[in-house]
Write a protein that holds these residues in place. Sequence first.
Motif, PDB file in Angstrom:
ATOM      1  N   SER A 168       0.753  -1.201  -0.172  1.00 52.10           N
ATOM      2  CA  SER A 168      -0.099  -0.058   0.052  1.00 52.10           C
ATOM      3  C   SER A 168       0.971   1.322  -0.082  1.00 52.10           C
ATOM      4  N   ASP A 187       2.878  10.873  -3.728  1.00 57.05           N
ATOM      5  CA  ASP A 187       1.866   9.943  -4.465  1.00 57.05           C
ATOM      6  C   ASP A 187       1.293  10.453  -5.770  1.00 57.05           C
ATOM      7  N   GLN A 244      -3.495   8.868   0.303  1.00 53.29           N
ATOM      8  CA  GLN A 244      -3.879   9.189  -1.324  1.00 53.29           C
ATOM      9  C   GLN A 244      -4.413  10.736  -1.296  1.00 53.29           C
ATOM     10  N   ARG A 300       0.944  10.452 -10.102  1.00 48.60           N
ATOM     11  CA  ARG A 300       0.323   9.719 -11.006  1.00 48.60           C
ATOM     12  C   ARG A 300       1.530   9.170 -12.017  1.00 48.60           C
ATOM     13  N   THR A 351       3.128  -2.839  -9.185  1.00 47.55           N
ATOM     14  CA  THR A 351       1.873  -2.310  -8.381  1.00 47.55           C
ATOM     15  C   THR A 351       1.544  -1.018  -8.668  1.00 47.55           C
ATOM     16  N   LEU A 352       2.642  -0.175  -8.950  1.00 46.19           N
ATOM     17  CA  LEU A 352       2.260   1.091  -9.240  1.00 46.19           C
ATOM     18  C   LEU A 352       1.412   1.392 -10.703  1.00 46.19           C
ATOM     19  N   SER A 396      -0.110  -1.169 -11.975  1.00 39.81           N
ATOM     20  CA  SER A 396      -1.320  -1.772 -11.776  1.00 39.81           C
ATOM     21  C   SER A 396      -2.596  -0.829 -11.171  1.00 39.81           C
ATOM     22  N   GLN A 397      -2.206   0.074 -10.756  1.00 40.83           N
ATOM     23  CA  GLN A 397      -2.867   1.276  -9.880  1.00 40.83           C
ATOM     24  C   GLN A 397      -3.410   2.263 -10.962  1.00 40.83           C
ATOM     25  N   GLY A 398      -2.989   2.242 -12.412  1.00 39.14           N
ATOM     26  CA  GLY A 398      -3.170   2.988 -13.389  1.00 39.14           C
ATOM     27  C   GLY A 398      -2.126   4.210 -13.396  1.00 39.14           C
ATOM     28  N   ARG A 399      -1.042   4.091 -12.783  1.00 42.21           N
ATOM     29  CA  ARG A 399      -0.061   4.981 -12.808  1.00 42.21           C
ATOM     30  C   ARG A 399       0.789   5.031 -14.154  1.00 42.21           C
ATOM     31  N   SER A 426      -7.061  12.436  -9.308  1.00 40.63           N
ATOM     32  CA  SER A 426      -7.105  11.012  -9.336  1.00 40.63           C
ATOM     33  C   SER A 426      -7.878  10.652 -10.611  1.00 40.63           C
TER      34      SER A 426
END
Length: 346
Positions: A2, A161, A6, A163, A188-189, A191-194, A12
């Motif tokens: 995690s 944090d 955020q 994008r 992971t980054l 996969s979060q859409g970054r 976002s």
Amino acid sequence: MSLGWQRASSRSSVVAMIELEGLTKRYGEKVAVNNLSFTVRPGIITGFLGPNGAGKSTTMRMVLGLDRPTAGDVRIDGKHYDELKDPLTYIGALLEAKAWHGGRSAYNHLLCLAQSNGIPASRVRQVLDTVGLSAVARKKTKGFSLGMGQRLGIAGALLGDPRILMFDEPVNGLDPEGIHWIRNLMKTLASQGRTVFVSSHLMSEMALTADHLVVIGQGRLLADTSMAEFIAENSRSYVRIRTPQREQLLDALHAAGVTVVESGEGVLEVDGDKSETVGELAARHQVVLYELSPQRASLEEAFMQLTAESVEYHAHDGQPPGAVPQQQQPPGQPPQQPWGSDWKRG
């Protein structure tokens, strides 16, 4: 994993990208970056590859406004870097290890970055925990190893944090556990859409990490494609075959119109991904197979094939350029020229 806090803002829901258009950088007569145009998109890891001196670091510095382009344009989330308010909340970057004051602790280094970008102090402890430096948070950074320095640099990149994340040689100095950690972190980054943009000379690591590749040579764009397509387009794939019934299998392959070559020591090779075709022919003709294995080039082999003419710095193993030790030359054959040596360059 995690990332903790955020930032609450309209960012976002924004699709953030790095966009280069005709980007050029000259240093006197030297053209370091030559008319580069490509887009680094969100949701995937984009690998940035090129030989030494290709212009990768210069390109990344121009993205961050550290170097001014001679021509062209580069935008982050639709804006130039100097137009971004609180830039760490838009793009986080690791370009150089140990880019901090050695007399400051890891905590205070990150706290200064947070305060200058409107980031809550609580975020400092969160990123120190994410990169595994909580136990040394109050220690002066001048005593940090290269690997610890890399972790602190990554913590700074994560602080806002953002994008968009940009890393130059992020695994440099890390032990195997650290390499595994940064690989999973980048996945992971993404996969979060970054948007994740990473440069590395470690081809084996890039092959495990990147989804898309941008390859440059001598400042020019050579490839902008997926990992799979890059390897397929710049290397040879074939099927390796071993059998005790060589002549019988050769006859069956030739009769079926399959081109086969003999590579020595009883090994046969069929170009392309034809393992199923060869297996079915062998079964139909009752041919015993000792080996039927598809062979695909590695990312390193494909990269070297594509960039062979773009390598600026060549090393030699104690021999004059173009020479091969006598014992390596087949009897009666003239001296062989090694791949990639300076004789190929005009």
